[in-house]
Design an enzyme around this catalytic site. Structure first.
Site, short mmCIF file in Angstrom:
data_model
loop_
_atom_site.label_atom_id
_atom_site.label_comp_id
_atom_site.label_asym_id
_atom_site.label_seq_id
_atom_site.Cartn_x
_atom_site.Cartn_y
_atom_site.Cartn_z
N SER A 1 6.20 -5.43 -6.26
CA SER A 1 7.36 -5.73 -6.74
C SER A 1 7.04 -7.31 -8.28
O SER A 1 8.03 -7.23 -9.33
CB SER A 1 7.45 -6.61 -5.85
OG SER A 1 6.83 -7.39 -5.39
N ASP B 1 0.90 -1.02 -0.39
CA ASP B 1 -0.13 -0.11 0.21
C ASP B 1 1.15 1.29 0.06
O ASP B 1 0.58 2.32 -1.03
CB ASP B 1 -0.91 -0.46 1.01
CG ASP B 1 -1.72 -1.30 1.43
OD1 ASP B 1 -2.61 -1.90 0.26
OD2 ASP B 1 -1.28 -1.74 2.35
N GLU C 1 2.34 -6.68 -5.44
CA GLU C 1 1.85 -5.75 -6.31
C GLU C 1 2.51 -4.93 -7.63
O GLU C 1 2.80 -5.06 -8.49
CB GLU C 1 0.92 -4.85 -5.97
CG GLU C 1 0.19 -4.03 -7.84
CD GLU C 1 -1.63 -3.39 -6.43
OE1 GLU C 1 -2.23 -3.85 -6.89
OE2 GLU C 1 -1.42 -2.49 -7.63
N ARG D 1 6.74 -10.40 -4.94
CA ARG D 1 4.55 -11.45 -4.18
C ARG D 1 4.22 -9.64 -4.67
O ARG D 1 4.52 -8.43 -5.13
CB ARG D 1 5.22 -10.65 -3.05
CG ARG D 1 5.10 -9.83 -2.29
CD ARG D 1 6.21 -10.24 -1.03
NE ARG D 1 5.29 -9.08 0.36
CZ ARG D 1 6.16 -8.66 1.38
NH1 ARG D 1 6.58 -10.19 2.19
NH2 ARG D 1 6.14 -8.26 2.31
N GLN E 1 13.39 1.77 -1.85
CA GLN E 1 12.90 1.18 -3.04
C GLN E 1 13.23 1.90 -4.27
O GLN E 1 13.52 0.84 -4.95
CB GLN E 1 10.91 2.45 -2.93
CG GLN E 1 10.19 0.93 -3.91
CD GLN E 1 9.18 2.61 -4.37
OE1 GLN E 1 9.05 3.36 -4.14
NE2 GLN E 1 7.79 1.49 -3.67
O1 TRH Z 1 4.62 -6.21 0.83
P1 TRH Z 1 3.71 -6.64 -0.58
O2 TRH Z 1 2.88 -8.23 -0.03
O3 TRH Z 1 2.85 -5.50 -0.73
C1 TRH Z 1 1.04 -6.36 -1.02
C2 TRH Z 1 0.00 -6.15 0.48
O4 TRH Z 1 -0.13 -7.65 1.00
C3 TRH Z 1 -0.94 -5.37 0.62
O5 TRH Z 1 -1.41 -5.31 1.49
C4 TRH Z 1 -1.52 -5.54 -0.66
O6 TRH Z 1 -1.93 -4.57 -0.92
C5 TRH Z 1 -0.58 -5.53 -2.11
O7 TRH Z 1 0.76 -6.05 -1.50
C6 TRH Z 1 -1.47 -6.18 -2.67
O8 TRH Z 1 4.44 -7.01 -1.84
P2 TRH Z 1 4.86 -6.00 -2.89
O9 TRH Z 1 3.08 -4.53 -4.04
O10 TRH Z 1 5.49 -5.93 -3.59
O11 TRH Z 1 5.48 -4.23 -2.36
C7 TRH Z 1 6.24 -4.94 -1.77
C8 TRH Z 1 7.12 -3.26 -1.67
O12 TRH Z 1 9.00 -3.29 -1.37
C9 TRH Z 1 7.34 -2.53 -2.93
O13 TRH Z 1 7.10 -1.44 -2.87
C10 TRH Z 1 9.02 -2.94 -3.18
C11 TRH Z 1 9.66 -2.46 -2.06
N1 TRH Z 1 10.22 -3.23 -1.34
C12 TRH Z 1 11.59 -2.66 -0.80
O14 TRH Z 1 11.60 -0.78 -0.96
N2 TRH Z 1 12.89 -3.03 0.06
C13 TRH Z 1 13.03 -4.02 -0.20
O15 TRH Z 1 14.40 -4.61 -0.01
C14 TRH Z 1 12.16 -4.92 -0.61
C15 TRH Z 1 12.50 -6.28 -0.30
C16 TRH Z 1 10.64 -4.55 -1.28
#
Ligand code: TRH
Length: 405
Positions: free
Chosen positions: A301, A16, A299, A297, A281
């Site tokens: 990433s 989010d 959205e 995983r 990020q």
């Molecule tokens: O963290 P997520 O699983 O996010 C979600 C949530 O579950 C949320 O509630 C739901 O709404 C959404 O999915 C669909 O996975 P996501 O979306 O990939 O987000 C991870 C973020 O973390 C992404 O912006 C990348 C960032 N990130 C970093 O900045 N540095 C890191 O080292 C890592 C591993 C990730």
């Protein structure tokens, strides 16, 4: 000056906050990007020297844009944006005004465009002040490849304050809101890959130990594993062993205790599992670019994994009543991935009727399939990146709908 208010409630994890932060930056930068891609005739108005400034309002000066991000969990956002101070209710970071959610009730004048992320429900006092001030209210929805998204994208619904709220769906087709992507992303990726020291520098930044580095130098697969707690990591390790490969698996954050053996420094261990620190990020893409295989995983990433053009396995965020199974199948149906990779993704996500993850992985990693997998990721990238990105489509949508209240 065009003004935007973006609202974000953190439900769990990082997506989010991650998506709202990325969107804020993209909207802020979009005007500049549009000038950079103007046709040559318009570019004639550009200053001969980049330091020269033009009067505002000419074709080459981007119209100023003001972006405010209201978020209820500054600590979560600070994980992604280390410059942020979570103790401050108001701050200006990288051109964005980041504001603690509760402050929204005190805002006298809402912005012209209000974006509510994922139906997060705006503070009542704020929404009551929107009529007369806000020209357009948008609900940014979750990403899905399901067909109905094409029909629902852009539809309005009347709200208690009298305004219409428009659904804006990210997606994979021209009839949706598209995907977040910076116009210079591919150039940055190529530049990063063309400098061989970047990979070594990345491994040093991640504090990777000499045994794991030596393993990679000897040709072990470099794998990023960003998944949920229930990801079948043991099966992943067994699958790699089954196809006789060596690997170093990098896992952001702490590792499960059950996998202690692979965390040791025994060089003879074919698959090494290492915990790596969380990166900002802005640097996350380099983790994806530096790997042979990415597990992503949620959205954000997932989308970054697509742009990285590396073989990728997605762990979808699980929903009640297995709704995510339908969503995963829709995503796979719109992809050009080889069948064995689709099977692996279904197995990785625990869909019924699939082979075991280790068996599916061993098949997907067979040399022929791996080559096809890599090519399909590149083809998919080319297809998706040929379409306008989400911020461009969003601003076009705003231009079309503004004033229709
Ligand atoms: O963290 P997520 O699983 O996010 C979600 C949530 O579950 C949320 O509630 C739901 O709404 C959404 O999915 C669909 O996975 P996501 O979306 O990939 O987000 C991870 C973020 O973390 C992404 O912006 C990348 C960032 N990130 C970093 O900045 N540095 C890191 O080292 C890592 C591993 C990730």
């Amino acid at each position: 000056m065009q003004s935007f208010d973006i609202f974000c409630r953190v439900i769990d994890n990082l997506g989010d906050a991650g998506i709202c932060w990325r969107l804020s930056l993209h909207i802020k930068a979009q005007a500049t990007w549009q000038v950079a891609t103007l046709p040559e005739s318009a570019a004639l108005c550009s200053p001969a020297h980049p330091h020269e400034t033009l009067p505002s309002g000419t074709a080459s000066s981007p119209p100023p844009v003001k972006v405010r991000l209201f978020i209820d969990d500054l600590h979560r956002l600070a994980l992604l944006v280390p410059d942020l101070d979570p103790s401050k209710a108001n701050q200006h970071i990288q051109g964005i005004d980041v504001v603690q959610w509760h402050e929204a009730s005190r805002i006298e004048q809402p912005s012209e465009i209000v974006i509510e992320a994922f139906g997060c429900d705006l503070p009542e006092a704020f929404s009551l002040r929107m009529p007369g001030s806000t020209r357009l209210w948008i609900n940014l929805e979750y990403l899905s490849a399901e067909d109905w998204v094409n029909e629902w994208h852009g539809l309005p619904s009347i709200q208690p304050n009298g305004l219409r709220k428009f659904f804006f769906f990210p997606g994979f087709t021209a009839r949706t809101g598209g995907l977040l992507r910076e116009p210079d992303l591919e150039t940055r990726r190529k530049n990063w890959l063309h400098t061989p020291e970047n990979h070594q520098r990345l491994l040093r930044t991640l504090n990777l130990d000499p045994v794991a580095r030596c393993h990679l130098d000897e040709g072990a697969l470099h794998i990023l594993l960003f998944g949920y707690r229930d990801a079948p990591v043991q099966e992943l390790i067994t699958g790699i062993q089954k196809c006789g490969r060596k690997a170093v698996i990098l896992h952001p954050g702490p590792l499960p205790d059950t996998l202690k053996y692979h965390q040791g420094s025994r060089h003879e261990c074919a698959v090494l599992l290492r915990s790596i620190p969380f990166v900002a990020q802005h640097d996350f893409d380099t983790l994806l670019w530096g790997s042979h295989l990415n597990f992503v995983r949620g959205e954000d990433s997932l989308v970054r994994g697509l742009w990285a053009q590396r073989p990728m396995v997605w762990q979808i965020y699980s929903q009640p009543e297995q709704a995510h199974h339908i969503k995963l199948n829709a995503f796979l149906a719109c992809s050009p991935l080889p069948e064995s990779v689709k099977t692996l993704m279904r197995a990785w996500n625990g869909l019924p009727g699939q082979p075991a993850v280790d068996t599916a992985l061993a098949q997907a990693l067979a040399p022929d399939t791996l080559g096809n997998w890599q090519r399909s990721m590149h083809d998919w990238y080319t297809r998706l990146a040929g379409e306008p990105d989400l911020a461009t489509r969003l601003l076009e949508f705003c231009a079309q709908k503004s004033g229709t209240g």
